[in-house]
Design a protein around this motif. Structure first.
Motif, PDB file in Angstrom:
ATOM      1  N   THR A  89       0.185  24.846 -18.758  1.00  0.00           N
ATOM      2  CA  THR A  89      -0.052  26.176 -18.197  1.00  0.00           C
ATOM      3  C   THR A  89      -1.442  26.225 -17.570  1.00  0.00           C
ATOM      4  N   PHE A  90      -1.511  26.692 -16.330  1.00  0.00           N
ATOM      5  CA  PHE A  90      -2.773  26.815 -15.614  1.00  0.00           C
ATOM      6  C   PHE A  90      -2.788  28.155 -14.897  1.00  0.00           C
ATOM      7  N   GLN A  91      -3.987  28.695 -14.676  1.00  0.00           N
ATOM      8  CA  GLN A  91      -4.106  29.983 -13.998  1.00  0.00           C
ATOM      9  C   GLN A  91      -5.068  29.878 -12.826  1.00  0.00           C
ATOM     10  N   MET A  92      -4.639  30.407 -11.702  1.00  0.00           N
ATOM     11  CA  MET A  92      -5.454  30.400 -10.490  1.00  0.00           C
ATOM     12  C   MET A  92      -5.701  31.831 -10.018  1.00  0.00           C
ATOM     13  N   GLN A  93      -6.934  32.096  -9.653  1.00  0.00           N
ATOM     14  CA  GLN A  93      -7.319  33.412  -9.144  1.00  0.00           C
ATOM     15  C   GLN A  93      -7.427  33.347  -7.623  1.00  0.00           C
ATOM     16  N   ILE A  94      -6.838  34.337  -6.969  1.00  0.00           N
ATOM     17  CA  ILE A  94      -6.967  34.456  -5.522  1.00  0.00           C
ATOM     18  C   ILE A  94      -7.736  35.730  -5.226  1.00  0.00           C
ATOM     19  N   SER A  95      -8.869  35.607  -4.551  1.00  0.00           N
ATOM     20  CA  SER A  95      -9.686  36.766  -4.188  1.00  0.00           C
ATOM     21  C   SER A  95      -9.692  36.924  -2.676  1.00  0.00           C
ATOM     22  N   LEU A  96      -9.457  38.145  -2.217  1.00  0.00           N
ATOM     23  CA  LEU A  96      -9.436  38.443  -0.790  1.00  0.00           C
ATOM     24  C   LEU A  96     -10.665  39.283  -0.470  1.00  0.00           C
ATOM     25  N   PRO A  97     -11.669  38.706   0.184  1.00  0.00           N
ATOM     26  CA  PRO A  97     -12.907  39.440   0.462  1.00  0.00           C
ATOM     27  C   PRO A  97     -12.677  40.612   1.411  1.00  0.00           C
ATOM     28  N   ILE A  98     -13.663  41.475   1.512  1.00  0.00           N
ATOM     29  CA  ILE A  98     -13.529  42.714   2.268  1.00  0.00           C
ATOM     30  C   ILE A  98     -13.207  42.464   3.734  1.00  0.00           C
ATOM     31  N   ASN A  99     -13.662  41.323   4.291  1.00  0.00           N
ATOM     32  CA  ASN A  99     -13.409  41.039   5.693  1.00  0.00           C
ATOM     33  C   ASN A  99     -12.215  40.106   5.909  1.00  0.00           C
ATOM     34  N   TYR A 100     -11.432  39.850   4.855  1.00  0.00           N
ATOM     35  CA  TYR A 100     -10.185  39.096   5.001  1.00  0.00           C
ATOM     36  C   TYR A 100      -9.225  39.925   5.851  1.00  0.00           C
ATOM     37  N   PRO A 101      -8.500  39.350   6.818  1.00  0.00           N
ATOM     38  CA  PRO A 101      -8.303  37.921   7.075  1.00  0.00           C
ATOM     39  C   PRO A 101      -9.114  37.366   8.245  1.00  0.00           C
ATOM     40  N   CYS A 102     -10.292  37.895   8.496  1.00  0.00           N
ATOM     41  CA  CYS A 102     -11.123  37.346   9.570  1.00  0.00           C
ATOM     42  C   CYS A 102     -11.492  35.900   9.270  1.00  0.00           C
ATOM     43  N   VAL A 103     -11.848  35.161  10.305  1.00  0.00           N
ATOM     44  CA  VAL A 103     -12.151  33.750  10.143  1.00  0.00           C
ATOM     45  C   VAL A 103     -13.354  33.542   9.220  1.00  0.00           C
TER      46      VAL A 103
END
Length: 205
Positions: A89-103
């Motif tokens: 079992t493994f856990q991954m965190q995905i964070s989307l910054p305020i300016n996502y989805p800009c390059v």
């Protein structure tokens, strides 16, 4: 927010959204539908913006993989074999910054090394995932561009865990963790330790 009371993506109308929020909704729908029948991968929404759209996910992989080796100081013990240690079992965190989805605001992927109370938890031993140092857990996915979906990235990380995909050679694209890459080349491949079968998993849905 109580997840049981959280709004469902079906309650949102894409036509009423614009820009970033429309992209957030699109990613949520695609992720939910992609993982709906995947028993080995689950997701939770960890954070939302003021409109109720996800800005952080927690991905749980029920995938058998290497979480380390018998002796971490193996680099100082030439000639010594260092067998892999496995976890399921493994856990991954995905964070989307305020300016996502800009390059200049790409999604950030990181396998957790500690749980919510600070206790250590298994994180992958893979050349494209940082194992040592300040940025332990960071994932190098080599996403094609900012239009690459989160679901694609989640699936690519699953391929990493199964060792169906990895880059350990010291040439572009360079491995995220050179120490793990060295172990893969010097011990993992010669001893066939990185070629392992997945045990049968019970349905978790």
């Amino acid at each position: 927010m109580n997840e049981s009371l959280a709004p469902d993506w079906r309650l949102f109308d894409p036509k009423q959204l614009s820009g970033r929020n429309r992209r957030l909704l699109h990613e949520w729908i695609n992720l939910d539908q992609t993982l709906e029948k995947r028993n080995e991968i689950e997701y939770q929404i960890a954070k939302r913006n003021t409109q109720g759209l996800p800005t952080e996910y927690l991905i749980t992989y029920y995938i058998y993989s290497i979480q380390g080796v018998e002796r971490i100081d193996w680099l100082n013990q030439p000639g010594e074999s260092n067998r892999p240690i496995f976890a399921s079992t493994f856990q991954m965190q995905i964070s989307l910054p305020i300016n996502y989805p800009c390059v200049d605001g790409p999604a950030e992927f990181r396998f957790l090394t500690h749980d919510a109370t600070g206790n250590k938890i298994p994180h992958p031993w893979h050349p494209n995932i940082r194992y040592f140092g300040e940025f332990a857990g960071r994932v190098c996915l080599n996403a094609l561009n900012t239009h690459t979906s989160l679901a694609w990235c989640i699936d690519r990380a699953a391929l990493y865990l199964r060792y169906e995909l990895y880059h350990a050679i010291q040439e572009p694209p360079y491995p995220e963790d050179p120490k793990v890459a060295k172990w893969v080349i010097q011990q993992g491949e010669p001893n066939e330790w990185i070629f392992f079968d997945q045990p049968a998993l019970e349905s978790r849905k």
